[in-house]
Design a protein around this motif. Structure first.
Motif, PDB file in Angstrom:
ATOM      1  N   PHE A  37     -16.132  27.905 -48.730  1.00  0.00           N
ATOM      2  CA  PHE A  37     -14.803  27.307 -48.758  1.00  0.00           C
ATOM      3  C   PHE A  37     -14.133  27.781 -50.047  1.00  0.00           C
ATOM      4  O   PHE A  37     -14.790  28.315 -50.947  1.00  0.00           O
ATOM      5  CB  PHE A  37     -14.897  25.781 -48.765  1.00  0.00           C
ATOM      6  N   PHE A  47     -11.506  26.112 -45.457  1.00  0.00           N
ATOM      7  CA  PHE A  47     -12.626  26.877 -44.907  1.00  0.00           C
ATOM      8  C   PHE A  47     -12.362  28.374 -45.023  1.00  0.00           C
ATOM      9  O   PHE A  47     -11.246  28.836 -44.810  1.00  0.00           O
ATOM     10  CB  PHE A  47     -12.806  26.490 -43.436  1.00  0.00           C
ATOM     11  N   ARG A  50     -18.337  30.901 -42.130  1.00  0.00           N
ATOM     12  CA  ARG A  50     -19.599  30.195 -41.870  1.00  0.00           C
ATOM     13  C   ARG A  50     -20.588  31.151 -41.215  1.00  0.00           C
ATOM     14  O   ARG A  50     -20.205  31.949 -40.344  1.00  0.00           O
ATOM     15  CB  ARG A  50     -19.366  28.999 -40.962  1.00  0.00           C
TER      16      ARG A  50
END
Length: 115
Positions: A37, A47, A50
């Motif tokens: 982040f 964000f 991921r």
């Protein structure tokens, strides 16, 4: 004790590259999704990317095609390769893992992109 330690931030000119790393300890790294982040100055944390435990990768639209997240389960690290950096990428970047329902964060590393 869960620990996430980021490194690799710095100052770079627009168009340049940086590689961030996060070293994790205190939990079963291979079992958890890891994420990056960032918090631009004066704004909310947002964000970036991921890398799931199963290897799937997702990105914010603003960084897609420029940033690459990867993980090394043997070294317990998650990396963020950032290319074609823009001034709007300037922020404090944080490593994240959700361990047993609780969000864990590193101390952050500053990235500054000059125009």
């Amino acid at each position: 004790q869960v620990r996430l330690v980021e490194s690799g931030g710095g100052v770079v000119q627009a168009g340049g590259s940086l590689r961030l790393s996060c070293e994790a300890s205190g939990f079963s790294f291979i079992s958890y999704d890891m994420a990056w982040f960032r918090r631009p100055q004066g704004k909310e944390r947002e964000f970036v990317a991921r890398n799931t435990w199963s290897g799937d990768r997702t990105y914010a639209d603003s960084v897609k095609g420029r940033f690459t997240i990867s993980r090394d389960n043997d070294k317990r690290t998650v990396n963020l390769e950032m290319n074609t950096l823009k001034p709007e990428d300037s922020a404090v970047y944080y490593c994240n893992a959700n361990i047993t329902g609780r969000a864990r964060w590193g101390q952050g590393t500053q990235v500054t992109v000059s125009s």
